[in-house]
Design an enzyme around this catalytic site. Structure first.
Site, PDB file in Angstrom:
ATOM      1  CB  ALA A  14       8.226  -6.968  10.966  1.00  0.00           C
ATOM      2  NE  ARG A  93      -3.546   0.018  -4.590  1.00  0.00           N
ATOM      3  CZ  ARG A  93      -3.495   1.051  -5.435  1.00  0.00           C
ATOM      4  NH1 ARG A  93      -4.263   1.063  -6.508  1.00  0.00           N
ATOM      5  NH2 ARG A  93      -2.685   2.072  -5.212  1.00  0.00           N
ATOM      6  CG  ASN A 100      -1.939  -9.911   0.276  1.00  0.00           C
ATOM      7  OD1 ASN A 100      -1.009 -10.697   0.470  1.00  0.00           O
ATOM      8  ND2 ASN A 100      -1.757  -8.700  -0.217  1.00  0.00           N
ATOM      9  CB  THR A 124      -3.353  -6.318   3.970  1.00  0.00           C
ATOM     10  OG1 THR A 124      -2.588  -6.426   5.159  1.00  0.00           O
ATOM     11  CG2 THR A 124      -2.984  -7.420   3.003  1.00  0.00           C
ATOM     12  CG  HIS A 180      -6.060   2.052  -1.988  1.00  0.00           C
ATOM     13  ND1 HIS A 180      -5.528   3.308  -2.137  1.00  0.00           N
ATOM     14  CD2 HIS A 180      -5.005   1.203  -1.898  1.00  0.00           C
ATOM     15  CE1 HIS A 180      -4.201   3.219  -2.120  1.00  0.00           C
ATOM     16  NE2 HIS A 180      -3.872   1.951  -1.988  1.00  0.00           N
TER      17      HIS A 180
HETATM   18  P1  A3D Z   1       6.452  -6.365   2.763  1.00  0.00           P
HETATM   19  O1  A3D Z   1       7.634  -5.492   2.961  1.00  0.00           O
HETATM   20  O2  A3D Z   1       6.567  -7.562   1.890  1.00  0.00           O
HETATM   21  O3  A3D Z   1       5.943  -6.804   4.219  1.00  0.00           O
HETATM   22  C1  A3D Z   1       4.888  -7.680   4.427  1.00  0.00           C
HETATM   23  C2  A3D Z   1       5.249  -8.483   5.664  1.00  0.00           C
HETATM   24  O4  A3D Z   1       4.107  -9.268   6.045  1.00  0.00           O
HETATM   25  C3  A3D Z   1       6.411  -9.469   5.435  1.00  0.00           C
HETATM   26  O5  A3D Z   1       7.458  -9.200   6.363  1.00  0.00           O
HETATM   27  C4  A3D Z   1       5.772 -10.839   5.680  1.00  0.00           C
HETATM   28  O6  A3D Z   1       6.646 -11.769   6.271  1.00  0.00           O
HETATM   29  C5  A3D Z   1       4.633 -10.463   6.635  1.00  0.00           C
HETATM   30  N1  A3D Z   1       3.592 -11.481   6.764  1.00  0.00           N
HETATM   31  C6  A3D Z   1       3.092 -12.316   5.844  1.00  0.00           C
HETATM   32  N2  A3D Z   1       2.146 -13.100   6.404  1.00  0.00           N
HETATM   33  C7  A3D Z   1       2.051 -12.750   7.709  1.00  0.00           C
HETATM   34  C8  A3D Z   1       1.241 -13.178   8.810  1.00  0.00           C
HETATM   35  N3  A3D Z   1       0.322 -14.142   8.670  1.00  0.00           N
HETATM   36  N4  A3D Z   1       1.431 -12.568  10.005  1.00  0.00           N
HETATM   37  C9  A3D Z   1       2.355 -11.594  10.168  1.00  0.00           C
HETATM   38  N5  A3D Z   1       3.135 -11.149   9.156  1.00  0.00           N
HETATM   39  C10 A3D Z   1       2.981 -11.712   7.950  1.00  0.00           C
HETATM   40  O7  A3D Z   1       5.216  -5.506   2.174  1.00  0.00           O
HETATM   41  P2  A3D Z   1       4.890  -3.967   2.473  1.00  0.00           P
HETATM   42  O8  A3D Z   1       5.146  -3.692   3.905  1.00  0.00           O
HETATM   43  O9  A3D Z   1       5.487  -3.116   1.432  1.00  0.00           O
HETATM   44  O10 A3D Z   1       3.305  -3.963   2.206  1.00  0.00           O
HETATM   45  C11 A3D Z   1       2.447  -4.656   3.073  1.00  0.00           C
HETATM   46  C12 A3D Z   1       1.003  -4.659   2.543  1.00  0.00           C
HETATM   47  O11 A3D Z   1       0.489  -3.332   2.588  1.00  0.00           O
HETATM   48  C13 A3D Z   1       0.860  -5.120   1.084  1.00  0.00           C
HETATM   49  O12 A3D Z   1      -0.306  -5.896   0.928  1.00  0.00           O
HETATM   50  C14 A3D Z   1       0.732  -3.808   0.335  1.00  0.00           C
HETATM   51  O13 A3D Z   1       0.053  -3.954  -0.904  1.00  0.00           O
HETATM   52  C15 A3D Z   1      -0.089  -3.015   1.327  1.00  0.00           C
HETATM   53  N6  A3D Z   1      -0.052  -1.574   1.139  1.00  0.00           N
HETATM   54  C16 A3D Z   1      -1.252  -0.932   1.152  1.00  0.00           C
HETATM   55  C17 A3D Z   1      -1.283   0.428   0.963  1.00  0.00           C
HETATM   56  C18 A3D Z   1      -2.596   1.136   0.974  1.00  0.00           C
HETATM   57  O14 A3D Z   1      -2.636   2.317   0.727  1.00  0.00           O
HETATM   58  C19 A3D Z   1      -3.818   0.422   1.293  1.00  0.00           C
HETATM   59  C20 A3D Z   1      -0.102   1.143   0.750  1.00  0.00           C
HETATM   60  C21 A3D Z   1       1.105   0.457   0.772  1.00  0.00           C
HETATM   61  C22 A3D Z   1       1.116  -0.924   0.974  1.00  0.00           C
END
Ligand code: A3D
Length: 317
Positions: A14, A93, A100, A124, A180
Site C-alpha cells: 500500500a 534496479r 525485494n 516490484t 526493464h
Molecule cells: P513504496 O511506496 O515504498 O511502497 C512499497 C510498500 O510495500 C510499502 O508500503 C511496504 O510497507 C510494502 N511492503 C513491504 N513488504 C511487504 C510485504 N511482504 N507484503 C505487503 N507489503 C509489503 O514503494 P513504491 O510503491 O514506490 O514502489 C513499489 C515497488 O514497485 C518498488 O520495488 C519499485 O521499484 C517498483 N516499481 C516498479 C516499476 C516498474 O516499472 C516495474 C515502476 C515503479 C515502481
C-alpha cells in the site's frame, strides 16, 4: 461508468504505486472487491477508508478493504504485486534484488496458499528477476504470472514523442521491449502517430534521443524526487494490464512474459508484445525485428540472466 464485475482484485503493497493502483482500479469499477494489503499496521486500513469515502463523490461501486492479514486476500482473481523497496538516487534496479527478492518469496507463499487460480501481475523491481522468482515460487503456469514494464516504458516513449512532435499523446503509439532496465529495447519501427511512422516525421537523431531518454526515464524521475521512484504512470500501466485481463479485452500490450522459444529465447522472462485476456497471457506476438533490435534483445537477455544468476547465488531460487 462501466458496470461492476463480481471479481476480487488484490493489490499487495500500500505504498505509492499500490495505493494509486487500488484507487485507479476503484475509479474504473474493475472489481467488486479490491483488497489492499501491507505489512505496516493501519496504513492499508486508513487508505481503504479514505478511498471508500471518495466513492460517494466519484460514484464507483468497488469496495476497498485494507488489511495486514493475507487470509483476506484469499480467492482473489488477480493480484498486482507492488510490495518492495523503490530505488533512490544512485541505485540501479538490481541493487534491490536481495531485499525485494525476500519480500516476493513471502508474497508468493500467501498467493499460492490462498489463491491457486489467480493471475499475478508483478511490479516490484528489479522487474524481470522478480517476475521470474514469483513464477518459480508459485509454480503456476507461466501465462498466469506476468511482469509490468513494457506498458510503462512505452507510455514514457509516447509522451516524449508527443512532446517532440506536438501531436496529441492519445494519437501516439510506441513500443518498448526487452528488460526493464538500461538495456531495454525501444522499437522506433513500431512507433506511430495515428498510423504515420514517427521515423517519417522526426529526424533519426531526435528519435534516438527520445529512445535514450526513455531508457533513463525512471532514473530521471528518481533523480528529481530523491526519496523514491515514479508511481502515477506505473500504476496506470499496471491497471491497464489488470483491466485487459479482468474484462477479457485481449489488448496487445508489451509485458514481461515467459519465453518458450519465442524471439529465439528459451526459459526466461522478457518484455514482448502479448495479448492479455481472462487466461492471462493468451498469445505472444512475434513481431519482426530488424538486425539492430535483435542484437539489442540478445544484450537485454544477458542482463536478465545475470540477475537470475545473482538470485541463485543468494539462494532465492
Ligand atoms: P513504496 O511506496 O515504498 O511502497 C512499497 C510498500 O510495500 C510499502 O508500503 C511496504 O510497507 C510494502 N511492503 C513491504 N513488504 C511487504 C510485504 N511482504 N507484503 C505487503 N507489503 C509489503 O514503494 P513504491 O510503491 O514506490 O514502489 C513499489 C515497488 O514497485 C518498488 O520495488 C519499485 O521499484 C517498483 N516499481 C516498479 C516499476 C516498474 O516499472 C516495474 C515502476 C515503479 C515502481
Amino acid at each position: 461508468m462501466s458496470s461492476i464485475q463480481p471479481k476480487k482484485l488484490t493489490v499487495v503493497g500500500a505504498g505509492y504505486v499500490g495505493s494509486t493502483c487500488a484507487h485507479l482500479a476503484a475509479l474504473k469499477n474493475l472489481a467488486s472487491e479490491i483488497v489492499l494489503i501491507d505489512v505496516v499496521e493501519g496504513r492499508p486500513q486508513g487508505i481503504a477508508l479514505d478511498m471508500n469515502q471518495s466513492a460517494a463523490v466519484e460514484g464507483f461501486g468497488s469496495r476497498v478493504v485494507g488489511t495486514n492479514d493475507p487470509v483476506d486476500t484469499y480467492e482473489s482473481d488477480l493480484f498486482i504485486v507492488t510490495a518492495g523497496r523503490p530505488r533512490t538516487p544512485g541505485m540501479s534496479r538490481s541493487d534491490l534484488l536481495e531485499v525485494n527478492g525476500r519480500i516476493v518469496c513471502d508474497v508468493a507463499e500467501s498467493i499460492r496458499r490462498g489463491s491457486p487460480d489467480a493471475i499475478v501481475i508483478v511490479v516490484t523491481n528489479p522487474l524481470d528477476s522478480m517476475v521470474s522468482l514469483m513464477r518459480a515460487k508459485l509454480g503456476f503456469p507461466a501465462q498466469r504470472v506476468i511482469g509490468m514494464a513494457g506498458v510503462l516504458d512505452s507510455a514514457r516513449f509516447s509522451w516524449f514523442i508527443a512532446e517532440a512532435t506536438g501531436a496529441g499523446v492519445a494519437d501516439v503509439d510506441a513500443m518498448v521491449l526487452g528488460a526493464h532496465g538500461d538495456s531495454m529495447v525501444p522499437m522506433p519501427q513500431y512507433c506511430t502517430i495515428n498510423g504515420v511512422q514517427v521515423a517519417d516525421l522526426v529526424p533519426q537523431d531526435e528519435v534516438d534521443a527520445m529512445a535514450d531518454r526513455t531508457k533513463k526515464g525512471g532514473a530521471e524521475i528518481v533523480g528529481l524526487l530523491k526519496t523514491g521512484s515514479a508511481w502515477y504512470a506505473p500504476a496506470s500501466a499496471s491497471v491497464a494490464m489488470a483491466e485487459s485481463i479482468l474484462n477479457d479485452a485481449k489488448r496487445l500490450l508489451p509485458c514481461a512474459c515467459f519465453l518458450n522459444g519465442q524471439f529465439g529465447f528459451e526459459g526466461l522472462y522478457m518484455g514482448v508484445p502479448a495479448v492479455l485476456g481472462r487466461e492471462g497471457v493468451e498469445r505472444i506476438v512475434e513481431v519482426p525485428l530488424r538486425t539492430e533490435a535483435r542484437v539489442a534483445m540478445q544484450k537485454t537477455a544477458g542482463a536478465i540472466l545475470d540477475d537470475v544468476q545473482a538470485m541463485r547465488d543468494l539462494d532465492l531460487m
